[in-house]
Motif scaffolding. Structure first.
Motif, PDB file in Angstrom:
ATOM      1  N   PRO A  56      17.299  -6.841 -12.181  1.00  0.00           N
ATOM      2  CA  PRO A  56      15.971  -7.346 -11.761  1.00  0.00           C
ATOM      3  C   PRO A  56      15.554  -6.817 -10.392  1.00  0.00           C
ATOM      4  O   PRO A  56      14.391  -6.479 -10.171  1.00  0.00           O
ATOM      5  N   LEU A  57      16.527  -6.719  -9.473  1.00  0.00           N
ATOM      6  CA  LEU A  57      16.242  -6.215  -8.133  1.00  0.00           C
ATOM      7  C   LEU A  57      15.739  -4.775  -8.208  1.00  0.00           C
ATOM      8  O   LEU A  57      14.742  -4.411  -7.578  1.00  0.00           O
ATOM      9  N   LEU A  58      16.420  -3.956  -8.999  1.00  0.00           N
ATOM     10  CA  LEU A  58      16.026  -2.557  -9.110  1.00  0.00           C
ATOM     11  C   LEU A  58      14.688  -2.411  -9.813  1.00  0.00           C
ATOM     12  O   LEU A  58      13.847  -1.618  -9.409  1.00  0.00           O
ATOM     13  N   ARG A  59      14.501  -3.209 -10.885  1.00  0.00           N
ATOM     14  CA  ARG A  59      13.239  -3.077 -11.635  1.00  0.00           C
ATOM     15  C   ARG A  59      12.038  -3.339 -10.741  1.00  0.00           C
ATOM     16  O   ARG A  59      10.993  -2.736 -10.896  1.00  0.00           O
ATOM     17  N   ALA A  60      12.227  -4.248  -9.767  1.00  0.00           N
ATOM     18  CA  ALA A  60      11.113  -4.550  -8.855  1.00  0.00           C
ATOM     19  C   ALA A  60      10.859  -3.413  -7.877  1.00  0.00           C
ATOM     20  O   ALA A  60       9.822  -3.384  -7.226  1.00  0.00           O
ATOM     21  N   HIS A  61      11.814  -2.507  -7.752  1.00  0.00           N
ATOM     22  CA  HIS A  61      11.650  -1.423  -6.779  1.00  0.00           C
ATOM     23  C   HIS A  61      11.501  -0.064  -7.427  1.00  0.00           C
ATOM     24  O   HIS A  61      11.477   0.945  -6.750  1.00  0.00           O
ATOM     25  N   GLU A  62      11.443  -0.055  -8.770  1.00  0.00           N
ATOM     26  CA  GLU A  62      11.321   1.232  -9.443  1.00  0.00           C
ATOM     27  C   GLU A  62       9.921   1.411 -10.013  1.00  0.00           C
ATOM     28  O   GLU A  62       9.247   0.440 -10.350  1.00  0.00           O
ATOM     29  N   GLY A  77      -5.629   0.171  -7.597  1.00  0.00           N
ATOM     30  CA  GLY A  77      -4.860  -0.791  -8.372  1.00  0.00           C
ATOM     31  C   GLY A  77      -3.365  -0.502  -8.441  1.00  0.00           C
ATOM     32  O   GLY A  77      -2.607  -1.297  -8.984  1.00  0.00           O
ATOM     33  N   THR A  78      -2.907   0.647  -7.900  1.00  0.00           N
ATOM     34  CA  THR A  78      -1.468   0.955  -7.929  1.00  0.00           C
ATOM     35  C   THR A  78      -0.678  -0.115  -7.175  1.00  0.00           C
ATOM     36  O   THR A  78       0.364  -0.585  -7.639  1.00  0.00           O
ATOM     37  N   ALA A  79      -1.204  -0.506  -6.016  1.00  0.00           N
ATOM     38  CA  ALA A  79      -0.518  -1.491  -5.195  1.00  0.00           C
ATOM     39  C   ALA A  79      -0.403  -2.816  -5.936  1.00  0.00           C
ATOM     40  O   ALA A  79       0.660  -3.455  -5.944  1.00  0.00           O
ATOM     41  N   ASP A  80      -1.495  -3.199  -6.610  1.00  0.00           N
ATOM     42  CA  ASP A  80      -1.473  -4.460  -7.351  1.00  0.00           C
ATOM     43  C   ASP A  80      -0.432  -4.427  -8.459  1.00  0.00           C
ATOM     44  O   ASP A  80       0.298  -5.396  -8.680  1.00  0.00           O
ATOM     45  N   ALA A  81      -0.362  -3.266  -9.142  1.00  0.00           N
ATOM     46  CA  ALA A  81       0.589  -3.139 -10.249  1.00  0.00           C
ATOM     47  C   ALA A  81       2.017  -3.313  -9.748  1.00  0.00           C
ATOM     48  O   ALA A  81       2.821  -4.015 -10.373  1.00  0.00           O
ATOM     49  N   ASP A  82       2.326  -2.689  -8.592  1.00  0.00           N
ATOM     50  CA  ASP A  82       3.663  -2.815  -8.019  1.00  0.00           C
ATOM     51  C   ASP A  82       3.959  -4.272  -7.681  1.00  0.00           C
ATOM     52  O   ASP A  82       5.040  -4.779  -7.948  1.00  0.00           O
ATOM     53  N   ALA A  83       2.983  -4.934  -7.076  1.00  0.00           N
ATOM     54  CA  ALA A  83       3.171  -6.321  -6.670  1.00  0.00           C
ATOM     55  C   ALA A  83       3.409  -7.199  -7.897  1.00  0.00           C
ATOM     56  O   ALA A  83       4.261  -8.080  -7.886  1.00  0.00           O
ATOM     57  N   ARG A  84       2.644  -6.928  -8.970  1.00  0.00           N
ATOM     58  CA  ARG A  84       2.801  -7.731 -10.186  1.00  0.00           C
ATOM     59  C   ARG A  84       4.191  -7.554 -10.779  1.00  0.00           C
ATOM     60  O   ARG A  84       4.820  -8.502 -11.232  1.00  0.00           O
ATOM     61  N   ARG A  85       4.672  -6.283 -10.761  1.00  0.00           N
ATOM     62  CA  ARG A  85       5.984  -6.023 -11.346  1.00  0.00           C
ATOM     63  C   ARG A  85       7.066  -6.781 -10.568  1.00  0.00           C
ATOM     64  O   ARG A  85       7.980  -7.353 -11.157  1.00  0.00           O
ATOM     65  N   ALA A  86       6.950  -6.783  -9.252  1.00  0.00           N
ATOM     66  CA  ALA A  86       7.930  -7.508  -8.441  1.00  0.00           C
ATOM     67  C   ALA A  86       7.843  -9.002  -8.718  1.00  0.00           C
ATOM     68  O   ALA A  86       8.854  -9.685  -8.880  1.00  0.00           O
ATOM     69  N   ALA A  87       6.603  -9.503  -8.809  1.00  0.00           N
ATOM     70  CA  ALA A  87       6.420 -10.934  -9.044  1.00  0.00           C
ATOM     71  C   ALA A  87       7.015 -11.331 -10.384  1.00  0.00           C
ATOM     72  O   ALA A  87       7.595 -12.405 -10.533  1.00  0.00           O
ATOM     73  N   ALA A  88       6.904 -10.429 -11.380  1.00  0.00           N
ATOM     74  CA  ALA A  88       7.450 -10.713 -12.702  1.00  0.00           C
ATOM     75  C   ALA A  88       8.955 -10.909 -12.641  1.00  0.00           C
ATOM     76  O   ALA A  88       9.525 -11.653 -13.437  1.00  0.00           O
ATOM     77  N   GLU A  89       9.635 -10.247 -11.683  1.00  0.00           N
ATOM     78  CA  GLU A  89      11.079 -10.409 -11.523  1.00  0.00           C
ATOM     79  C   GLU A  89      11.385 -11.499 -10.500  1.00  0.00           C
ATOM     80  O   GLU A  89      12.538 -11.687 -10.134  1.00  0.00           O
ATOM     81  N   GLY A  90      10.347 -12.167 -10.002  1.00  0.00           N
ATOM     82  CA  GLY A  90      10.559 -13.230  -9.028  1.00  0.00           C
ATOM     83  C   GLY A  90      10.919 -12.723  -7.646  1.00  0.00           C
ATOM     84  O   GLY A  90      11.611 -13.399  -6.901  1.00  0.00           O
ATOM     85  N   LEU A  91      10.486 -11.502  -7.316  1.00  0.00           N
ATOM     86  CA  LEU A  91      10.846 -10.926  -6.028  1.00  0.00           C
ATOM     87  C   LEU A  91       9.595 -10.617  -5.226  1.00  0.00           C
ATOM     88  O   LEU A  91       8.498 -10.503  -5.779  1.00  0.00           O
ATOM     89  N   ARG A  92       9.807 -10.458  -3.910  1.00  0.00           N
ATOM     90  CA  ARG A  92       8.700 -10.034  -3.069  1.00  0.00           C
ATOM     91  C   ARG A  92       8.351  -8.596  -3.400  1.00  0.00           C
ATOM     92  O   ARG A  92       9.223  -7.807  -3.749  1.00  0.00           O
ATOM     93  N   PRO A  93       7.093  -8.224  -3.311  1.00  0.00           N
ATOM     94  CA  PRO A  93       6.733  -6.838  -3.617  1.00  0.00           C
ATOM     95  C   PRO A  93       7.307  -5.895  -2.569  1.00  0.00           C
ATOM     96  O   PRO A  93       7.540  -6.306  -1.431  1.00  0.00           O
ATOM     97  N   PRO A  94       7.551  -4.631  -2.944  1.00  0.00           N
ATOM     98  CA  PRO A  94       8.037  -3.655  -1.970  1.00  0.00           C
ATOM     99  C   PRO A  94       7.061  -3.551  -0.797  1.00  0.00           C
ATOM    100  O   PRO A  94       5.849  -3.689  -0.966  1.00  0.00           O
ATOM    101  N   ALA A  95       7.624  -3.326   0.405  1.00  0.00           N
ATOM    102  CA  ALA A  95       6.789  -3.255   1.598  1.00  0.00           C
ATOM    103  C   ALA A  95       5.874  -2.038   1.520  1.00  0.00           C
ATOM    104  O   ALA A  95       6.247  -0.999   0.996  1.00  0.00           O
TER     105      ALA A  95
END
Lengths: 333, 629
Positions: free
Chosen positions: B223-229, A81-99
């Motif tokens: 926001p950009l950083l928060r998505a990568h941290e 679930g770590t990967a899902d959590a990262d993806a959710r956090r990115a989605a919350a900021e409206g960004l693509r998840p880290p590669a």
């Protein structure tokens, strides 16, 4: 088929051995991997970074590198679930998840914005391009010179091609490269300087890189041809009235090329993983510079990445050569 | 014929494969059109993350895409600061509170406004020990920063040592929340509203506005950083996924945006459509090429593939600088006349007839080349250290023929140095004279120290790294010392990494060194000689020197503060001599002054590349920039 399977099963074992040996040597080399240039981070920062990159002990680094480079971490993080959590956090900021990378070779310690995977993906294709072209040139020059030399051993052409082969092996790349640059780029103006991206930019680096290989192939071909031309089946071929060109190119060459084929494996792996000198002289963005720089900078992640790629290519090319061998000469099977 | 082809097929397969791979490689990698302004950076940048940036080449590129609260006016003699993301600011009368008012039209490249909270967020990243910032020390002038860093480091250490907390996601998250609270509570950086940033300093810092123009204080887009941290459950550390600086993700607030970045090949920049000061820009696109080889750099410039080469370093650089000198002496009367009118070097070149030799430039840089003396009582092997005696250090310093080194070995326009801080580089600062070469005084000092004619002096080991001219220079210095002082000298060359290990651990007698300043204040040099400073490789410790620095730090009057710092430098370079200055670095550039405008001659050596102008391209100001008088 069994051969291919067996070799592919051996691959992880070979890689593990190469990895262990190289890491042990690199770990013992002087220098602090967290230093960049002559700047060392403040003590508290260094402590934090050692913890982050698991540089605190050899086995801790060894384990964590194997974990992510082998793909085990990718699978684990997908499951827990770590990967899902990262993806959710990115989605919350409206960004693509880290590669995410299946085989993750980690970050470059010297160039902190770069992942080793990205460096390999950017630079390996360039090296493969130059390397393929170099091996092609080497094959044509080498086989051509070898055959011509073997037709009249001791003749003018033979002496000439032997002399050229000797020069090809002994003159270092940086002299050949600089000379080609001076003649074709500066004097004749046929090729641009320090540029990459056009088909013409491949010519001079590939030619420079090819010469030592061409020289070696020429000598292998010549010896093989001399042996083949004195064999009984050649006498038979001539006796039944075949034209000489057919005797040479089909009957003799096919057998004479066996040693060349077996040399092609390591040669291709060597040429396609880049050459530091050729890359510097012609400003080619290839992988060779990273071999040298990673060692100098003690950039452990990058160093292990390029070494593993090189080892893989060496094993795969040698396997390809063995397969070809059987195809050409059924006696070996 | 068919049968023939069938038999040779196995041999054709690899050839076909090679042809295919070559073609694919060539076809998949097409070149970009040439940018308006193309330059070669002095080396590959190490990062675009302001937390991690450390090198001139990093800051140079970062200055294109980020903008601090203030920025440098690179064509003012004092390297003054002018408004950047902040349109104005107030400083309290005690010099301890700075209130910055952000401009309403300061925007990120995605169109969102730049908020004061973005600075708080960015500065917190640098201050936290987690991220590996080299420049966290710069923030220690801000109230609470030192204590906060200490607190966070202690907490992290305890977290990692505690088996019940380590590895727990919840415990790590709780520690992170505590950290955010502590930062908001303890550290004097606040954003009271959407346009105001208030900074409370721990002590008066007259150069604080200079710092806010510096790369380590650039804002980032939260926001950009928060998505990568993420928070690492094992160590409690905050970790950043470096992908955030990739062109397809990066959000910036500077004049340009990063269009394309091919690592170790090139970077392409295009105008940021949301930048507030678009009117001051003269270019649409900029490219930065990676060309590591010195000769290839010069060739790229000569074939017009590059407009500006920012560090000329081929082996024949002595010859190209000699050619420039010859060009200037051909026009000597005119050059003298223009100099007397106060024109800067580039403006003079521009007033002379066009000539390929005029494309070479050597401007003073913000750095000094010197030799460290090990000042500890004993050497690493336990033997007594003759260099612990300041008389010995002065004697060795007075014996180096700096002018000969510049003239015969470097040959690139370098100036002999007698001080640590390059004279004239910091407005309002008067450099001391330093020790000048003087063989008689040097011999007398060595007699006083108990080594007449070098008798009884152990063999001097001069440690250099085996790169560039270091060993040549060391041999010149060794000959001076042997000839004048009668000592025996051995030059020890080591590979750079091993060299650094030795120097950092005090395993040397005398070693090569250099230092470049970061911001426009003498402390950027002088702090490195404070007792126990991380960059005090010499092991130098002087109570008087430390007290002078401390007194300057507490001094409210700017002029008196500069005097105190000048006294501290005098103590270093004239009395204690923990190092021997050799020469002042120069910036060696190649650019055509009739074509390129906006490259400054100022010794601070930061360049405002975003405002470079290609003369005659019909874009931008089209009037050559010149140093203001």
């Amino acid at each position: 088929m069994a051969l291919i399977l067996r070799r592919l099963l051996q691959l992880p074992l070979i890689l593990a051995a190469v990895f262990t040996l190289t890491l042990a040597l690199a770990w013992g080399a002087p220098g602090n991997p967290l230093e960049r240039g002559d700047r060392r981070p403040p003590p508290e920062v260094e402590a934090a970074m050692r913890a982050q990159y698991r540089l605190d002990s050899f086995w801790s680094f060894y384990g964590s590198y194997l974990d992510s480079a082998s793909g085990v971490r990718y699978v684990r993080e997908s499951l827990d679930g770590t990967a899902d959590a990262d993806a959710r956090r990115a989605a919350a900021e409206g960004l693509r998840p880290p590669a995410r990378r299946v085989f993750d070779f980690g970050p470059s310690l010297q160039y902190r914005d770069q992942r080793v995977n990205d460096i390999l993906a950017d630079f390996l294709p360039v090296s493969i391009t130059v390397g393929s072209a170099a091996i092609l040139i080497a094959l044509f020059l080498g086989v051509g010179a070898g055959v011509i030399g073997a037709l009249r051993p001791g003749g003018v052409l033979d002496t000439l091609s032997l002399g050229l082969a000797l020069a090809g092996i002994s003159v270092p790349n940086f002299i050949v490269g600089t000379a080609l640059l001076a003649i074709f780029s500066l004097w004749l103006g046929w090729f641009p300087v320090a540029e990459w991206g056009h088909a013409r930019d491949v010519v001079l680096p590939a030619l420079t890189l090819s010469l030592p290989f061409a020289a070696y192939i020429a000598r292998l071909t010549r010896v093989g041809m001399l042996e083949a031309l004195s064999a009984d089946y050649i006498r038979t071929a001539r006796a039944k009235g075949l034209p000489e060109w057919r005797v040479v190119t089909v009957h003799a060459l096919k057998n004479a090329l066996l040693p060349v084929v077996s040399y092609l494996g390591p040669a291709a792996a060597g040429a396609m993983t880049g050459s530091f000198v050729v890359e510097v002289v012609f400003n080619v963005p290839g992988l060779g510079q990273h071999f040298v720089n990673a060692v100098q900078n003690k950039d452990l992640f990058l160093l292990m990445g390029v070494v593993l790629v090189y080892a893989t290519m060496l094993v795969v090319f040698n396997l390809a050569v063995d397969v070809m061998y059987r195809w050409i000469d059924p006696r070996i099977a | 014929m068919i049968a023939y082809a069938g038999r040779v097929k196995p041999l054709l397969a690899p050839i076909a494969l090679l042809v295919l791979m070559t073609l694919l490689g060539v076809l998949s990698d097409r070149p970009e059109p040439r940018a308006d302004f193309v330059f070669v950076n002095r080396a590959e940048i190490s990062t675009l993350d302001p937390v991690q940036m450390s090198w001139l080449q990093d800051f140079r590129v970062a200055g294109l895409i980020f903008e601090g609260l203030t920025r440098y006016d690179t064509f003012s003699p004092g390297f003054n600061v002018v408004p950047g993301a902040a349109e104005r600011w107030e400083v309290s009368s005690d010099g301890l509170t700075y209130t910055f008012h952000l401009r309403a039209d300061a925007k990120w490249s995605n169109g969102e406004p730049v908020r004061p909270g973005d600075f708080v967020f960015a500065w917190r990243r640098v201050i936290l020990p987690d991220g590996g910032g080299d420049y966290a020390k710069l923030f220690e002038c801000i109230r609470g920063v030192r204590e906060f860093r200490q607190w966070r480091s202690d907490k992290l250490r305890r977290f990692a040592a505690d088996p019940s907390a380590g590895g727990s996601r919840d415990a790590a998250a709780a520690l992170w929340q505590d950290t955010l609270d502590a930062f908001a509570r303890e550290v004097g950086i606040q954003a009271p509203d959407e346009r105001t940033l208030v900074v409370h300093l721990a002590r008066p810092t007259p150069y604080f506005l200079d710092l806010t123009a510096f790369g380590a204080l650039y804002p980032v887009h939260p926001p950009l950083l928060r998505a990568h941290e993420s928070i690492d459950a094992r160590t409690g550390l905050q970790r950043t996924n470096a992908d955030w600086t990739k062109p397809d993700r990066l959000v910036v607030n500077g004049p340009f945006v990063l269009d394309r970045w091919r690592f170790k090949r090139d970077m392409h920049f295009a105008r940021n459509p949301h930048y507030w000061d678009r009117a001051s820009l003269n270019l649409d696109t900029i490219a930065c090429l990676s060309i590591p080889d010195g000769n290839a750099q010069v060739l790229a410039f000569r074939t017009s593939a590059v407009d500006w080469t920012s560090d000329v370093m081929p082996s024949y650089r002595g010859e190209i600088f000699a050619a420039k000198q010859a060009f200037l002496s051909e026009h000597a009367p005119e050059v003298l006349r223009l100099e007397s009118r106060g024109l800067d070097a580039v403006s003079i070149d521009r007033s002379l007839p066009a000539d390929p030799r005029a494309t070479v430039h050597a401007f003073p840089a913000f750095g000094t080349y010197f030799y460290n003396f090990n000042c500890r009582e004993r050497l690493a092997d336990g033997t007594p250290n003759p260099f612990a005696d300041s008389r010995v250090r002065r004697a060795f310093t007075r014996t180096i023929d700096r002018a000969a080194i510049c003239r015969n070995i470097l040959r690139g326009g370098e100036k002999p140095a007698a001080t640590f801080i390059p004279p004239g580089s910091i407005g309002g600062y008067r450099s001391p004279a330093g020790l000048l070469p003087d063989a008689d005084t040097a011999r007398a000092e060595l007699v006083d120290a108990g080594f007449p004619n070098g008798r009884g002096f152990p063999e001097v080991q001069l440690l250099v790294n085996s790169e560039g001219d270091h060993s040549l220079i060391a041999q010149g210095v060794a000959r001076d010392w042997e000839r004048i002082l009668g000592v025996r000298v051995r030059v020890v060359q080591k590979e750079t990494r091993a060299f650094r290990e030795d120097v950092k651990n005090g395993r040397f007698m005398v070693s090569r060194a250099s230092w470049f300043g970061d911001y426009g204040d003498p402390t950027t040099f002088l702090d490195t000689n404070h007792t126990g400073d991380g960059n005090n490789d010499r092991g130098f410790s002087s109570r008087e020197y430390d007290q002078l620095l401390d007194r300057a730090a507490a001094e409210p009057d700017a002029a008196r503060r500069m005097e105190t710092l000048a006294r501290a430098e005098q103590l270093l370079v004239e009395e204690q001599a923990p190092f021997a200055p050799v020469y002042q670095y120069v910036q060696q550039y190649l650019f055509d002054p009739h074509r390129v405008s906006g490259i400054t001659t100022h010794p601070r050596q930061s360049q405002d590349l975003a405002r470079v102008d290609i003369l005659g391209d019909g874009k931008g100001a089209e009037t050559p920039a010149a140093m203001k008088r």
